[in-house]
Motif scaffolding. Sequence first.
Motif, PDB file in Angstrom:
ATOM      1  N   GLY A 108       0.806  -1.214   0.000  1.00  0.00           N
ATOM      2  CA  GLY A 108       0.000   0.000   0.000  1.00  0.00           C
ATOM      3  C   GLY A 108       0.838   1.263   0.000  1.00  0.00           C
ATOM      4  N   SER A 109       0.183   2.393   0.209  1.00  0.00           N
ATOM      5  CA  SER A 109       0.850   3.689   0.123  1.00  0.00           C
ATOM      6  C   SER A 109       1.883   3.882   1.228  1.00  0.00           C
ATOM      7  N   ARG A 110       1.656   3.294   2.422  1.00  0.00           N
ATOM      8  CA  ARG A 110       2.595   3.486   3.519  1.00  0.00           C
ATOM      9  C   ARG A 110       3.955   2.870   3.198  1.00  0.00           C
ATOM     10  N   ILE A 111       3.942   1.632   2.735  1.00  0.00           N
ATOM     11  CA  ILE A 111       5.226   1.004   2.438  1.00  0.00           C
ATOM     12  C   ILE A 111       5.880   1.651   1.219  1.00  0.00           C
ATOM     13  N   GLN A 112       5.080   2.091   0.270  1.00  0.00           N
ATOM     14  CA  GLN A 112       5.650   2.778  -0.891  1.00  0.00           C
ATOM     15  C   GLN A 112       6.341   4.070  -0.465  1.00  0.00           C
ATOM     16  N   HIS A 113       5.754   4.760   0.493  1.00  0.00           N
ATOM     17  CA  HIS A 113       6.340   6.002   1.003  1.00  0.00           C
ATOM     18  C   HIS A 113       7.695   5.729   1.655  1.00  0.00           C
ATOM     19  N   VAL A 114       7.778   4.619   2.411  1.00  0.00           N
ATOM     20  CA  VAL A 114       9.039   4.248   3.045  1.00  0.00           C
ATOM     21  C   VAL A 114      10.064   3.829   1.998  1.00  0.00           C
ATOM     22  N   LEU A 115       9.651   3.011   1.044  1.00  0.00           N
ATOM     23  CA  LEU A 115      10.556   2.538   0.000  1.00  0.00           C
ATOM     24  C   LEU A 115      11.128   3.692  -0.818  1.00  0.00           C
ATOM     25  N   ASP A 116      10.348   4.723  -1.020  1.00  0.00           N
ATOM     26  CA  ASP A 116      10.823   5.877  -1.784  1.00  0.00           C
ATOM     27  C   ASP A 116      11.892   6.673  -1.041  1.00  0.00           C
ATOM     28  N   ALA A 117      11.992   6.458   0.289  1.00  0.00           N
ATOM     29  CA  ALA A 117      12.909   7.262   1.107  1.00  0.00           C
ATOM     30  C   ALA A 117      14.189   6.528   1.479  1.00  0.00           C
ATOM     31  N   VAL A 118      14.222   5.193   1.323  1.00  0.00           N
ATOM     32  CA  VAL A 118      15.380   4.423   1.768  1.00  0.00           C
ATOM     33  C   VAL A 118      16.287   4.084   0.592  1.00  0.00           C
ATOM     34  N   ASP A 119      17.430   3.480   0.930  1.00  0.00           N
ATOM     35  CA  ASP A 119      18.435   3.130  -0.074  1.00  0.00           C
ATOM     36  C   ASP A 119      18.422   1.652  -0.427  1.00  0.00           C
ATOM     37  N   GLY A 120      17.860   0.828   0.453  1.00  0.00           N
ATOM     38  CA  GLY A 120      17.922  -0.605   0.229  1.00  0.00           C
ATOM     39  C   GLY A 120      16.714  -1.324   0.791  1.00  0.00           C
ATOM     40  N   ILE A 121      16.616  -2.602   0.438  1.00  0.00           N
ATOM     41  CA  ILE A 121      15.518  -3.444   0.899  1.00  0.00           C
ATOM     42  C   ILE A 121      16.079  -4.813   1.273  1.00  0.00           C
ATOM     43  N   GLU A 122      15.658  -5.310   2.410  1.00  0.00           N
ATOM     44  CA  GLU A 122      16.057  -6.647   2.828  1.00  0.00           C
ATOM     45  C   GLU A 122      15.198  -7.656   2.068  1.00  0.00           C
ATOM     46  N   MET A 123      15.847  -8.419   1.204  1.00  0.00           N
ATOM     47  CA  MET A 123      15.142  -9.363   0.339  1.00  0.00           C
ATOM     48  C   MET A 123      14.973 -10.731   0.982  1.00  0.00           C
ATOM     49  N   ASN A 124      15.828 -11.041   1.935  1.00  0.00           N
ATOM     50  CA  ASN A 124      15.759 -12.346   2.582  1.00  0.00           C
ATOM     51  C   ASN A 124      16.391 -12.255   3.960  1.00  0.00           C
ATOM     52  N   SER A 125      15.838 -13.001   4.899  1.00  0.00           N
ATOM     53  CA  SER A 125      16.388 -13.116   6.253  1.00  0.00           C
ATOM     54  C   SER A 125      15.683 -14.278   6.919  1.00  0.00           C
ATOM     55  N   VAL A 126      16.190 -14.684   8.062  1.00  0.00           N
ATOM     56  CA  VAL A 126      15.535 -15.759   8.801  1.00  0.00           C
ATOM     57  C   VAL A 126      14.114 -15.357   9.178  1.00  0.00           C
ATOM     58  N   ASN A 127      13.924 -14.099   9.592  1.00  0.00           N
ATOM     59  CA  ASN A 127      12.587 -13.649   9.956  1.00  0.00           C
ATOM     60  C   ASN A 127      11.645 -13.598   8.760  1.00  0.00           C
ATOM     61  N   ILE A 128      12.180 -13.306   7.587  1.00  0.00           N
ATOM     62  CA  ILE A 128      11.351 -13.319   6.382  1.00  0.00           C
ATOM     63  C   ILE A 128      10.938 -14.743   6.036  1.00  0.00           C
ATOM     64  N   LEU A 129      11.869 -15.676   6.161  1.00  0.00           N
ATOM     65  CA  LEU A 129      11.615 -17.064   5.773  1.00  0.00           C
ATOM     66  C   LEU A 129      10.753 -17.816   6.776  1.00  0.00           C
ATOM     67  N   ARG A 130      10.752 -17.339   7.999  1.00  0.00           N
ATOM     68  CA  ARG A 130      10.030 -18.051   9.052  1.00  0.00           C
ATOM     69  C   ARG A 130       8.555 -18.268   8.680  1.00  0.00           C
ATOM     70  N   ALA A 131       8.191 -19.536   8.535  1.00  0.00           N
ATOM     71  CA  ALA A 131       6.801 -19.946   8.289  1.00  0.00           C
ATOM     72  C   ALA A 131       6.238 -19.446   6.961  1.00  0.00           C
ATOM     73  N   GLN A 132       7.066 -18.945   6.077  1.00  0.00           N
ATOM     74  CA  GLN A 132       6.541 -18.476   4.790  1.00  0.00           C
ATOM     75  C   GLN A 132       7.614 -18.608   3.706  1.00  0.00           C
ATOM     76  N   HIS A 133       8.166 -19.813   3.596  1.00  0.00           N
ATOM     77  CA  HIS A 133       9.249 -19.991   2.648  1.00  0.00           C
ATOM     78  C   HIS A 133       9.026 -21.232   1.789  1.00  0.00           C
ATOM     79  N   ARG A 134       9.812 -21.302   0.745  1.00  0.00           N
ATOM     80  CA  ARG A 134       9.866 -22.497  -0.078  1.00  0.00           C
ATOM     81  C   ARG A 134      11.325 -22.739  -0.445  1.00  0.00           C
TER      82      ARG A 134
END
Length: 229
Positions: free
Chosen positions: A121-147
């Motif tokens: 949504g608009s909130r995350i887009q607003h944050v993404l427009d202001a930062v330099d990078g994005i975490e694409m993978n991590s243990v917390n990202i993979l937890r219970a939602q990975h393949r």
Amino acid sequence: MRIDCHTHTRRYSSCSSLEPEELCQLALHQNLDAIVITEHHVQWQPSEISDLAGQFPQLRIYAGMEVTLREGYDVVMIGKELRDVGRRLISIAELTTALEDRRDEVFLFIAHPFRFSKRYGSRIQHVLDAVDGIEMNSVNILRAQHRRIGRRYTPDDDALYLQANRGRDLTRLYNTDAHTPNAVGTIMNEFEAPPPEDETALARLLASHQPCEMQDPELLKLCLDGYSY
């Protein structure tokens, strides 16, 4: 350089069970060249980093900080003297304004952006427009939602990460977000560059280079099967 840009210790993150020395020992055991300690709303003092680094001369240790934004997302900052802007529930606009006079010396990346919400949504887009990078993978990202595809673990909502990157020149990072010993060394970034001298130099490297993702699939499987945080 193999580096994990998102780790926590029990010294300043109550949600972590990792002692700082334990984190460093495990990082070296897993062939990491560098780590960034990114406690929640606290940045280690330079003297503390220096004392810890003195015990582990083969490992480059940097100090960052993870902050929770008013928008509901978490951003990791890598740079010097960040303690004055690390308050809880700061907005992304307030954060970037506070860093305006040294913005090129601080690297910002959004951590586990779709961990709590699958909505683009608009909130995350607003944050993404202001930062330099994005975490694409991590243990917390993979937890219970990975393949698992071959020997690589990937988020099952990776289409959202592709959407978040579309039209943006973001550095794509791969970290552990380690809070427990079994997470250390499971995921890391690999750069074709030696460890930078300090946080400012690291911030500039991260802003200008895309790393490769490295995984230890056997260690990651054990971590995900037994993950409790």
